[in-house]
Design a protein around this motif. Structure first.
Motif, PDB file in Angstrom:
ATOM      1  N   TYR A 165      34.251  24.550   8.083  1.00 55.20           N
ATOM      2  CA  TYR A 165      32.669  24.202   8.172  1.00 55.20           C
ATOM      3  C   TYR A 165      31.963  25.285   8.715  1.00 55.20           C
ATOM      4  O   TYR A 165      30.810  25.577   8.361  1.00 55.20           O
ATOM      5  N   ARG A 218      28.844  27.642   6.958  1.00 54.84           N
ATOM      6  CA  ARG A 218      27.704  27.750   7.771  1.00 54.84           C
ATOM      7  C   ARG A 218      27.250  29.107   8.199  1.00 54.84           C
ATOM      8  O   ARG A 218      26.037  29.559   8.072  1.00 54.84           O
ATOM      9  N   HIS A 229      23.426  14.250  13.473  1.00 54.19           N
ATOM     10  CA  HIS A 229      24.216  15.616  14.106  1.00 54.19           C
ATOM     11  C   HIS A 229      24.360  15.448  15.561  1.00 54.19           C
ATOM     12  O   HIS A 229      25.243  16.116  16.177  1.00 54.19           O
ATOM     13  N   THR A 282      32.164   8.132   1.345  1.00 55.23           N
ATOM     14  CA  THR A 282      31.724   9.715   0.888  1.00 55.23           C
ATOM     15  C   THR A 282      32.163  10.142  -0.474  1.00 55.23           C
ATOM     16  O   THR A 282      30.948  10.627  -1.045  1.00 55.23           O
ATOM     17  N   ASP A 338      29.694  19.999   4.315  1.00 55.67           N
ATOM     18  CA  ASP A 338      29.363  18.704   4.972  1.00 55.67           C
ATOM     19  C   ASP A 338      30.621  17.784   4.524  1.00 55.67           C
ATOM     20  O   ASP A 338      31.047  17.018   5.218  1.00 55.67           O
ATOM     21  N   ASN A 380      33.514  18.783   6.506  1.00 57.76           N
ATOM     22  CA  ASN A 380      33.614  18.251   7.767  1.00 57.76           C
ATOM     23  C   ASN A 380      33.767  16.753   7.950  1.00 57.76           C
ATOM     24  O   ASN A 380      34.392  16.175   8.790  1.00 57.76           O
ATOM     25  N   GLU A 395      28.958  15.543  10.985  1.00 59.90           N
ATOM     26  CA  GLU A 395      28.403  14.984  10.065  1.00 59.90           C
ATOM     27  C   GLU A 395      28.454  13.548  10.177  1.00 59.90           C
ATOM     28  O   GLU A 395      29.376  13.209   9.713  1.00 59.90           O
TER      29      GLU A 395
END
Length: 543
Positions: free
Chosen positions: A233, A237, A382, A430, A463, A466, A477
């Motif tokens: 992650y 990023r 967040h 998800t 995302d 994570n 997330e």
């Protein structure tokens, strides 16, 4: 306001971004494309040259090997063993708790008898399959007949095995993903490893939506076993791609999907309505990013009958936004100031380079005599809540904002339930949510388009990893459905602020430029943007 004036005002909420990019947006690197609308009955299609090179496939490296991150100028790629790869120069992570000789990423179970026994395990599985399904594994009649005749050899575990075999035989990628996640949840590592091997042969970052999503879901599952999700992650990023490229990826996603535009337009409409009679307006944006949300609002205020108000924006920063901009908040302030000057709107910008978890009242620069609006767009999820931290920054921020007596507070969040859910139900949620999102991207960008691959890897895959691979404070997330947000706002002392019907009409016009499978629905004073039967983004306002 007269009807003609209302129409004029509502049209200000959304205008072509290209007209004013020179004032407030960076010059995105050329994508070597010309976006154009093609109305073929399926909404907006963006045509760009596709890449003919073999790009970012999941069949390009061996299964064995330690977790290595390869430093590419453009992308983090994914390999069959679930690790980010590239064909560029490489560097390994320094040894740490996640990346050590004892914990190799490509073989998260290496060092035990599990990997060594995998071939024997597979052989026994095939024997079991033969017993269960008969000599012809494609013919299930004998098994079904035995069940109907009352034979009781099929326990629930056996039935689960049979369903998994059928899913593999029929190449049902979604079912195999679910079975693999269930095996991990049950700590059935042999089954998980075997199913991961099967999945590696089926996923592709340039395939159909479920194949592409499956590639990143598999990445998350492998990372969960290797306890490397947080490192991936952070790498996606902060390490790659270069900042200018990340900007272009975010810009592509902004253009090809209406999610961000929907959220910004609905929030701006509520702010414009609440501030229609105010002379001095202060907007606190808790995640200002590039500042692009405020382009159309400044335009709308410039066209307000009687002249624009004095506008002051306080932009709160985080490390990701600073990286994406390629610099500090002064960049946003300079762009918005130029835009406001062009439209002759009195304007000030106040930079608050601080994480949302650390924000206190003195950071916000509140002044007497200004009407206050607070904007939470894709930000609050967040913030750690009571399930993560005793400080509960999620509710703390809402109480802090309520103490400032704002005229309006806007909330835009993804309509997904992943905050406190255990691993397996979180995986299912998800999978369902991002299936809709990947399908929506599929109607606008070609599957072999390099920029689409970059968008999905850098804007979505990190995302996903994570959410699936991380727990505790490392899982940042943490989405909640609007019903939960309502409870939090109510507990903080807020009451709903109805969204304007003018805004709803403007958003409907926006969606006309996209696929007809997007839908807009108003329920209980909130707006929902969905793809077919799945809600994706919810927007509402409070006072």
């Amino acid at each position: 306001m007269q009807a003609s004036e209302q129409r004029r005002s509502s049209s200000m909420y959304y205008q072509p971004l290209q007209q004013i990019e020179a004032y407030c947006l960076p010059q995105y690197r050329s994508l070597n494309q010309q976006l154009y609308y093609h109305d073929g009955g399926h909404g907006t299609h963006f045509s760009t040259p596709s890449s003919s090179e073999l790009y970012c496939t999941l069949e390009s490296s061996s299964v064995a090997g330690s977790f290595t991150l390869y430093n590419s100028p453009s992308t983090v790629n994914f390999s069959p063993n679930g690790s980010p790869i590239s064909q560029q120069d490489s560097h390994s992570y320094p040894p740490d708790q996640y990346h050590s000789p004892e914990n190799t990423y490509g073989s998260p179970l290496s060092g035990s008898c599990i990997t060594d026994d995998l071939s024997n395990f597979k052989h026994k599985l095939r024997e079991l399959e033969s017993i269960m399904l008969g000599p012809d594994s494609d013919n299930l009649d004998s098994y079904d007949s035995a069940i109907s005749n009352g034979n009781n050899f099929a326990s629930p575990e056996m039935d689960s095995w049979r369903q998994t075999m059928v899913a593999i035989s029929s190449k049902n990628l979604k079912h195999i993903l679910i079975a693999c996640a269930k095996a991990i949840a049950d700590n059935d590592l042999l089954m998980a490893q075997w199913l991961m091997d099967e999945l590696r042969q089926m996923v592709s970052v340039s395939g159909d939506p479920i194949q592409r999503l499956g590639a990143y879901m598999l990445e998350g599952l492998v990372a969960r076993l290797a306890a490397s999700g947080s490192s991936i992650y952070k790498a996606l990023r902060c390490k790659e791609p270069e900042s200018a490229e990340l900007l272009s990826y975010m810009h592509i996603l902004y253009e090809v999907c209406p999610y961000f535009k929907f959220g910004y337009m609905s929030a701006n409409g509520a702010i414009a309505e609440a501030m229609k009679d105010e002379d001095r307006v202060h907007i606190i944006d808790f995640q200002i990013g590039q500042g692009s949300q405020w382009i159309t609002l400044i335009q709308a205020f410039a066209a307000r009958p009687g002249g624009p108000p004095h506008i002051r924006i306080t932009g709160i920063d985080d490390s990701q936004s600073a990286y994406a901009r390629g610099g500090g908040l002064h960049i946003v302030g300079r762009r918005l100031s130029k835009l406001a000057e062009h439209f002759k709107v009195p304007f000030e910008f106040h930079a608050a380079a601080i994480s949302g978890c650390d924000v206190q009242v003195h950071n916000l620069g509140v002044r007497r005599g200004e009407a206050l609006a607070v904007n939470f767009a894709f930000m609050l999820h967040h913030m750690p809540d009571e399930s993560v931290s005793t400080q509960n920054h999620r509710d703390r921020l809402l109480r802090l904002v309520r103490s400032l007596s704002p005229k309006v507070v806007t909330l835009v969040e993804q309509e997904s339930n992943t905050n406190t859910a255990a691993f397996f139900p979180r995986f299912l949620e998800t999978l369902d949510y991002y299936t809709a999102m990947f399908e929506s991207i599929d109607v606008t960008l070609p599957r072999d388009h390099k920029e689409r691959i970059n968008v999905e890897q850098h804007c979505l895959a990190r995302d996903l990893v994570n959410i699936i691979a991380c727990e505790g404070v490392e899982r940042v997330e943490r989405h909640e459905v609007l019903g939960k947000w309502r409870s939090r706002f109510a507990m903080a002392g807020f009451t709903p602020y109805p969204l304007s019907s003018l805004v709803n009409g403007t958003i409907k016009k926006l969606l006309d430029n996209y696929s007809n499978r997007y839908r807009l629905e108003e329920r209980d004073g909130a707006l929902y943007l969905g793809w077919m039967n799945r809600d994706l983004v919810a927007s509402c306002a409070w006072k």
